[in-house]
Design an enzyme around this catalytic site. Structure first.
Site, PDB file in Angstrom:
ATOM      1  N   SER A 113      -2.295  -5.300   1.783  1.00  0.00           N
ATOM      2  CA  SER A 113      -2.021  -6.436   2.654  1.00  0.00           C
ATOM      3  C   SER A 113      -1.221  -7.540   1.975  1.00  0.00           C
ATOM      4  O   SER A 113      -0.429  -8.229   2.634  1.00  0.00           O
ATOM      5  CB  SER A 113      -3.327  -6.998   3.225  1.00  0.00           C
ATOM      6  N   HIS A 159      -2.980 -12.553   0.012  1.00  0.00           N
ATOM      7  CA  HIS A 159      -2.106 -12.701   1.172  1.00  0.00           C
ATOM      8  C   HIS A 159      -1.096 -13.828   0.963  1.00  0.00           C
ATOM      9  O   HIS A 159       0.102 -13.670   1.230  1.00  0.00           O
ATOM     10  CB  HIS A 159      -2.939 -12.982   2.421  1.00  0.00           C
TER      11      HIS A 159
END
Length: 233
Positions: A113, A159
């Protein structure tokens, strides 16, 4: 396609996590282990939580949703470079927050991610630079970042680091003069790598004494320490 190759590597790694004892432990990332085994900064991006099939499924769907578009816009080499740099950038921010005392030096991270957030950031930059409406990808980034901070067990650091790294490198690619694009495609990743290395050197230079003592221990001693930590010590 670079996107298909990345997906294939993630799937192969996920199968290995299920079938090879200790595979996840060997390749996942923690700030404390990244000091002696720096490949973990990158390899963690090809692993996913073995206990949740949805982790790899959602990441691969997101990768397929934005990857092919960005690969066409940037070219395969620049695209893969951006993906890998975003993955490393995410790990670097995880390390930086540990150095600042905002997270645990022992906190493990797996998942694509961070790199995918890098693709999100790059997609926004490329669409904005080309004059295409970018509100949709901006909304996706905003919603997912909110979830990153609100949902337990998600590494908002990874992230955020991936997002910023991908956006910066994409900006260098997208705004480079036509005559200098090949040069920028080489120089920009190198400069960004130097910047990330500076962050890593600073973070490890501020490590607390107990972390430094761990690094000085033998491999057997480190395994014993980890077992002690896992046991709640």
């Amino acid at each position: 396609m670079g996107t298909l190759a990345i997906i294939a590597l993630c799937v192969v790694a996920y199968v290995a996590q299920w079938t090879i004892d200790g595979f996840t432990d060997r390749w996942y990332y923690t700030p404390i282990d990244g000091h002696e085994e720096p490949w973990r900064f990158l390899t963690a991006a090809f692993l996913h939580s073995p206990s949740s099939f949805f982790h790899i499924l959602l990441n691969m769907v997101a990768l397929w949703a934005v990857g092919p578009y960005l690969e066409v816009q940037l070219g395969r080499v620049r695209y893969v470079t951006l993906y890998l740099m975003s993955a490393v950038g995410g790990s670097c921010v995880v390390l930086a927050t540990a150095a600042l005392g905002w997270s645990d030096w022992r906190g493990g991270v797996v998942g694509a991610s961070g790199a995918i957030f890098g693709l999100f950031g790059a997609t926004f930059v490329v669409m904005w630079r080309s004059g295409h409406p970018a509100q949709g990808i901006l909304g996706i980034i905003g919603v997912n970042m909110v979830f990153s901070f609100l949902v337990p067990g998600i590494s908002w650091q990874g992230h955020l680091g991936g997002l910023v790294t991908g956006a910066l490198l994409a900006a260098a690619y997208a705004f480079a003069p036509a005559a200098r694009r090949r040069l920028v495609a080489v120089v920009a990743p190198v400069l960004l790598a130097v910047l990330l290395l500076v962050v890593v050197q600073w973070a490890y230079g501020t490590a607390p004494e107990w972390v430094q003592l761990y690094w000085q221990a033998t491999a057997d001693e480190q395994r014993a320490i980890w077992n002690y930590w896992l046991g709640g010590g």
